[in-house]
Design an enzyme around this catalytic site. Structure first.
Site, PDB file in Angstrom:
ATOM      1  N   CYS A   1      21.896 -11.061  -0.473  1.00 26.46           N
ATOM      2  CA  CYS A   1      21.387 -11.781  -1.648  1.00 26.46           C
ATOM      3  C   CYS A   1      22.486 -12.061  -2.664  1.00 26.46           C
ATOM      4  O   CYS A   1      23.440 -11.300  -2.794  1.00 26.46           O
ATOM      5  CB  CYS A   1      20.320 -10.955  -2.348  1.00 26.46           C
ATOM      6  SG  CYS A   1      19.008 -10.423  -1.268  1.00 26.46           S
TER       7      CYS A   1
ATOM      8  N   ARG B   1      27.164 -16.076   1.520  1.00 26.72           N
ATOM      9  CA  ARG B   1      26.754 -14.699   1.770  1.00 26.72           C
ATOM     10  C   ARG B   1      25.576 -14.628   2.750  1.00 26.72           C
ATOM     11  O   ARG B   1      25.285 -13.563   3.290  1.00 26.72           O
ATOM     12  CB  ARG B   1      26.345 -14.030   0.454  1.00 26.72           C
ATOM     13  CG  ARG B   1      27.472 -13.975  -0.547  1.00 26.72           C
ATOM     14  CD  ARG B   1      26.949 -13.714  -1.933  1.00 26.72           C
ATOM     15  NE  ARG B   1      26.466 -12.363  -2.087  1.00 26.72           N
ATOM     16  CZ  ARG B   1      27.190 -11.346  -2.535  1.00 26.72           C
ATOM     17  NH1 ARG B   1      28.437 -11.538  -2.883  1.00 26.72           N
ATOM     18  NH2 ARG B   1      26.668 -10.147  -2.665  1.00 26.72           N
TER      19      ARG B   1
ATOM     20  N   TRP C   1      18.184 -12.817   0.979  1.00 22.89           N
ATOM     21  CA  TRP C   1      18.323 -12.506   2.393  1.00 22.89           C
ATOM     22  C   TRP C   1      17.264 -11.447   2.653  1.00 22.89           C
ATOM     23  O   TRP C   1      17.389 -10.315   2.187  1.00 22.89           O
ATOM     24  CB  TRP C   1      19.730 -11.979   2.666  1.00 22.89           C
ATOM     25  CG  TRP C   1      20.041 -11.770   4.115  1.00 22.89           C
ATOM     26  CD1 TRP C   1      20.462 -12.710   5.009  1.00 22.89           C
ATOM     27  CD2 TRP C   1      19.976 -10.531   4.831  1.00 22.89           C
ATOM     28  NE1 TRP C   1      20.645 -12.127   6.246  1.00 22.89           N
ATOM     29  CE2 TRP C   1      20.365 -10.803   6.164  1.00 22.89           C
ATOM     30  CE3 TRP C   1      19.621  -9.228   4.498  1.00 22.89           C
ATOM     31  CZ2 TRP C   1      20.409  -9.815   7.137  1.00 22.89           C
ATOM     32  CZ3 TRP C   1      19.667  -8.244   5.475  1.00 22.89           C
ATOM     33  CH2 TRP C   1      20.066  -8.542   6.782  1.00 22.89           C
TER      34      TRP C   1
ATOM     35  N   ASN D   1      19.521  -7.609  -5.596  1.00 21.36           N
ATOM     36  CA  ASN D   1      20.240  -7.547  -4.324  1.00 21.36           C
ATOM     37  C   ASN D   1      20.298  -6.087  -3.918  1.00 21.36           C
ATOM     38  O   ASN D   1      20.727  -5.251  -4.711  1.00 21.36           O
ATOM     39  CB  ASN D   1      21.663  -8.110  -4.510  1.00 21.36           C
ATOM     40  CG  ASN D   1      22.525  -7.923  -3.274  1.00 21.36           C
ATOM     41  OD1 ASN D   1      22.018  -7.678  -2.180  1.00 21.36           O
ATOM     42  ND2 ASN D   1      23.835  -8.039  -3.443  1.00 21.36           N
ATOM     43  N   GLY D   2      19.863  -5.776  -2.696  1.00 17.51           N
ATOM     44  CA  GLY D   2      19.906  -4.383  -2.236  1.00 17.51           C
ATOM     45  C   GLY D   2      18.546  -3.943  -1.741  1.00 17.51           C
ATOM     46  O   GLY D   2      17.697  -4.765  -1.414  1.00 17.51           O
TER      47      GLY D   2
ATOM     48  N   GLU E   1      35.483  -9.221  20.508  1.00 18.11           N
ATOM     49  CA  GLU E   1      35.446 -10.170  19.383  1.00 18.11           C
ATOM     50  C   GLU E   1      34.992 -11.554  19.866  1.00 18.11           C
ATOM     51  O   GLU E   1      34.221 -12.239  19.186  1.00 18.11           O
ATOM     52  CB  GLU E   1      36.835 -10.226  18.719  1.00 18.11           C
ATOM     53  CG  GLU E   1      37.046 -11.323  17.677  1.00 18.11           C
ATOM     54  CD  GLU E   1      36.159 -11.215  16.439  1.00 18.11           C
ATOM     55  OE1 GLU E   1      35.377 -10.256  16.326  1.00 18.11           O
ATOM     56  OE2 GLU E   1      36.230 -12.123  15.596  1.00 18.11           O
TER      57      GLU E   1
ATOM     58  N   LYS F   1      31.747 -13.400  18.399  1.00 17.43           N
ATOM     59  CA  LYS F   1      31.851 -14.719  17.762  1.00 17.43           C
ATOM     60  C   LYS F   1      30.871 -15.683  18.413  1.00 17.43           C
ATOM     61  O   LYS F   1      30.165 -16.409  17.730  1.00 17.43           O
ATOM     62  CB  LYS F   1      33.290 -15.214  17.932  1.00 17.43           C
ATOM     63  CG  LYS F   1      33.910 -15.935  16.812  1.00 17.43           C
ATOM     64  CD  LYS F   1      34.473 -15.140  15.684  1.00 17.43           C
ATOM     65  CE  LYS F   1      33.569 -14.144  15.057  1.00 17.43           C
ATOM     66  NZ  LYS F   1      34.246 -13.237  14.148  1.00 17.43           N
TER      67      LYS F   1
ATOM     68  N   GLU G   1      27.120 -14.766  17.582  1.00 17.48           N
ATOM     69  CA  GLU G   1      26.641 -14.891  16.196  1.00 17.48           C
ATOM     70  C   GLU G   1      26.470 -16.340  15.756  1.00 17.48           C
ATOM     71  O   GLU G   1      25.620 -16.613  14.921  1.00 17.48           O
ATOM     72  CB  GLU G   1      27.478 -14.073  15.208  1.00 17.48           C
ATOM     73  CG  GLU G   1      28.830 -14.593  14.859  1.00 17.48           C
ATOM     74  CD  GLU G   1      29.538 -13.723  13.826  1.00 17.48           C
ATOM     75  OE1 GLU G   1      28.899 -13.214  12.907  1.00 17.48           O
ATOM     76  OE2 GLU G   1      30.773 -13.571  13.943  1.00 17.48           O
TER      77      GLU G   1
ATOM     78  N   HIS H   1      31.929  -0.701  37.003  1.00 16.65           N
ATOM     79  CA  HIS H   1      31.040   0.412  36.638  1.00 16.65           C
ATOM     80  C   HIS H   1      29.694  -0.077  36.111  1.00 16.65           C
ATOM     81  O   HIS H   1      29.010   0.654  35.408  1.00 16.65           O
ATOM     82  CB  HIS H   1      31.737   1.308  35.610  1.00 16.65           C
ATOM     83  CG  HIS H   1      33.018   1.870  36.144  1.00 16.65           C
ATOM     84  ND1 HIS H   1      33.050   2.915  37.034  1.00 16.65           N
ATOM     85  CD2 HIS H   1      34.305   1.493  35.953  1.00 16.65           C
ATOM     86  CE1 HIS H   1      34.315   3.170  37.355  1.00 16.65           C
ATOM     87  NE2 HIS H   1      35.098   2.318  36.713  1.00 16.65           N
TER      88      HIS H   1
ATOM     89  N   LYS I   1      27.070 -12.646   4.942  1.00 16.12           N
ATOM     90  CA  LYS I   1      28.528 -12.495   4.903  1.00 16.12           C
ATOM     91  C   LYS I   1      28.916 -11.101   4.434  1.00 16.12           C
ATOM     92  O   LYS I   1      29.855 -10.503   4.933  1.00 16.12           O
ATOM     93  CB  LYS I   1      29.119 -13.563   3.975  1.00 16.12           C
ATOM     94  CG  LYS I   1      30.637 -13.560   3.891  1.00 16.12           C
ATOM     95  CD  LYS I   1      31.261 -14.036   5.186  1.00 16.12           C
ATOM     96  CE  LYS I   1      32.774 -14.006   5.163  1.00 16.12           C
ATOM     97  NZ  LYS I   1      33.313 -14.030   6.536  1.00 16.12           N
TER      98      LYS I   1
END
Ligand code: M6R
Length: 609
Positions: free
Chosen positions: A2, A27, A74, A98-99, A481, A485, A488, A504, A604
């Site tokens: 947020c 964000r 968010w 926010n939180g 990575e 990438k 997401e 394995h 973000k």
């Protein structure tokens, strides 16, 4: 996560608040809202989805008023619809948050027991209800705010306005950051200095536990016990950055192409570009010479840069590294001693789990180093040594330039640590640093050379539902990575594996529907990786081979595509090979039409657990 903004102004604020929210879009959010006070009346506009929905509502039905608060949400508690969008109103009190208010269920039950009715499914509404209850019980606004802060637990940045006080914003911080902006006859509040950059560059950051009263001419700050405190006023550099896309379609694309330049800046800070040495003073308060081991902790892409850093610290400085994702590290009750140090890596410097791990190490008395992009962030402020990565603002949710700048800083630190510990000879130091200094030029040439091939390949890749990435040595974290990438931003399921692990388990997945991206520079692991690639080919797997000229010449296996890079020194391979990986994810997502810069469900800066 947020975003919060607020203005106590002299001119109408609604439009300016939405402009400031735009600077917080990066964000991540799924609804937005704004509230103002005009002639003693609170009014708001809220909308699900992106900011243009809110702007449309404001255009149809403008909000007058020279004081206001605004929010991008968010969703954590309650679906992202208009009802749950902030600001929340309770009896003339408006709140944005926010939180997470962790004890909201108990508080809500208590209030419902008293006959209070709730409009939303959010945890935030209890904040407004608690303040309103205190006001009904005869408390003043300031006492009511303080009483609420004593009742709530969890993580919060809060902004509150009152219908009957059109010249004051109250704010509080416990966890997520909150910055006060100083103007001329106006005051501002924002989740970060970037949001406030069009208004002011004079910023005061609230410290955890602080709350504040902002009027048009200044702010009073109080600690948790209500004592007046002074916090330093700083000049923020954020205004200097143009937060726009330039000629690029997305921030992510712009940030991929910025890498040669920002890495040059970072390198200039950490190594001597002329005589190819590192000055060990870059290590600051971390005495690498006497360390028994190093603990590294971070989240997401920052964690993966730390994993590559582990290979370097262990190889070049013979320094054992313990590494874990911060959400596990903080609860693992890992035994730590004072002859160890801890390194935290974070682009934002605000990631809740990373910060909690840092505080755990602080309690044990470890020296703390922070590899951060935002120098004014909480993680930076709470560390003994700050290692800025100098990437400039990273707006795309998918981390790109921050990753390669983190790697650049970690590589420099590993060389410096090796020098201090006597594990690197002067010749080797010069060779390693020389390789690093060649990296920006190499990266520019790779960006020019591979883009059109990768664009065409992305079109093909977008037809698949699952993708496997394989690599050995530092190419293993890079495989992780690459998979992160791709998933997401394109929402294609992807997994990264150490190539040696193929047999394995994951080999069971290989068939013609599973492209396997093999990252294999022609290095000391090459032959082994090729054997694994052979196993994929034998089972009909489609290989995308990312290698160099020597590797391409050495392998005779059929591939779906071979992306050939110049042959580079081992220490710079992770940065250079990041480029095709980032571009492949980017173009696949563009081709699939996803929201590349703000992918669904992602934020973000993750300021909650
Ligand atoms: O701000 P931080 O570097 O602490 O953020 C850590 C992760 O949330 C972040 O790297 C995330 O994984 C990115 N979206 C990956 O692209």
């Amino acid at each position: 996560m947020c975003g919060i903004v607020g203005i106590v102004g002299r001119e109408p604020v609604a439009e300016r608040l939405v402009d400031a929210l735009r600077r917080l879009e990066y964000r991540g959010y799924d609804s937005a809202g704004v509230a103002t006070i005009d002639s003693g009346v609170l009014a708001r506009r809220r909308a699900e989805g992106k900011l243009f929905n809110l702007e449309k509502k404001l255009a149809e039905d403008p909000l007058p008023g020279t004081i206001g608060i605004a929010h991008t949400r968010w969703a954590t508690h309650g679906v992202p619809n208009e009802t749950n969008a902030h600001p929340h109103f309770v009896d003339g009190v408006a709140v944005v948050h926010n939180g997470i208010i962790e004890n909201f269920s108990e508080l809500k039950e208590e209030l419902i027991g008293e006959g209070v009715t709730f409009e939303t499914q959010t945890d935030t509404e209890v904040v407004g209800q608690l303040i309103a209850r205190s006001l009904r019980n005869g408390m003043g606004r300031r006492e009511a705010m303080q009483a609420m802060l004593k009742q709530v637990t969890g993580a919060y940045a809060l902004a509150v306005i009152f219908a009957d006080d059109p010249s004051t914003i109250m704010a509080a911080r416990s966890g997520p950051p909150l910055a006060i902006g100083h103007g001329r006859g106006e005051m501002y509040l924002g989740s970060d200095a970037i949001a406030l950059a069009p208004f002011t560059n004079e910023i005061t950051y609230l410290v955890d536990g602080d709350w504040a009263i902002l009027g048009r001419d200044g702010a009073f700050i109080f600690d948790h016990d209500g004592n007046r405190v002074e916090r330093p006023r700083q000049i923020s550099q954020s205004a200097a950055y143009m937060v726009d896309k330039g000629n690029h379609r997305h921030f992510m694309e712009k940030e991929i192409y910025e890498q040669p330049e920002v890495i040059s800046h970072a390198l200039a800070q950490y190594v001597d570009l002329g005589d190819h040495t590192v000055d060990t003073s870059i290590c600051g308060a971390i005495d690498f010479a006497s360390l028994r081991s190093l603990a590294i902790s971070a989240c997401g892409t920052a964690y993966l840069s730390g994993l590559i850093g582990k290979y370097w610290f262990e190889r070049y400085a013979r320094l054992p590294v313990e590494i874990d994702v911060a959400s596990e590290f903080r609860y693992r009750e890992i035994p730590l001693a004072k002859d160890q140090a801890a390194l935290f890596i974070s682009q934002s410097g605000e990631t809740a789990d990373t910060l909690a791990s840092l505080r755990y190490c602080q309690e044990v008395g470890l020296k703390i180093g922070a590899v951060v992009n935002v120098k004014e962030s909480t993680i930076a402020r709470e560390s003994d040594a700050i290692f800025p990565i100098l990437a400039g603002p990273e707006i795309g949710v998918a981390s790109t330039k921050a990753f390669t700048c983190q790697l650049t800083v970690l590589a420099s630190l590993a060389i410096a640590a090796g020098k201090l510990r006597g594990t690197i000879a002067p010749d080797e130091e010069r060779q390693l640093v020389k390789s690093l200094t060649e990296m920006p030029r190499l990266m520019s040439s790779v960006l020019n050379a591979v883009e059109s091939q990768i664009e065409a390949l992305a079109r093909e890749l977008s037809r698949y539902q699952d993708v496997l990435y394989l690599g050995r040595g530092t190419s293993y974290p890079l495989a992780l990575e690459g998979a992160l990438k791709l998933k997401e931003i394109s929402y294609i399921h992807a997994e990264g594996y150490a190539a040696g692990e193929l047999k394995h388990g994951p080999i069971a997945l290989i068939d013609e529907n599973m492209p396997v991206i093999v990252i294999a520079p022609f290095d000391r692991f090459f032959e082994k990786t090729i054997s694994n690639m052979q196993e994929v080919a034998a089972r009909g797997g489609k290989i995308i081979f990312i290698t160099d000229e020597k590797g391409a010449a050495a392998s005779k296996l059929p591939t779906m595509a071979t992306i050939t890079l110049p042959h580079v020194a081992e220490i710079v391979a992770p940065m250079v090979y990041s480029l095709p990986i980032q571009l492949l994810a980017y173009h696949t997502a563009v081709f699939m039409g996803t929201d590349v810069d703000q992918p669904r469900n992602l934020a973000k800066s993750v300021t909650v657990e």
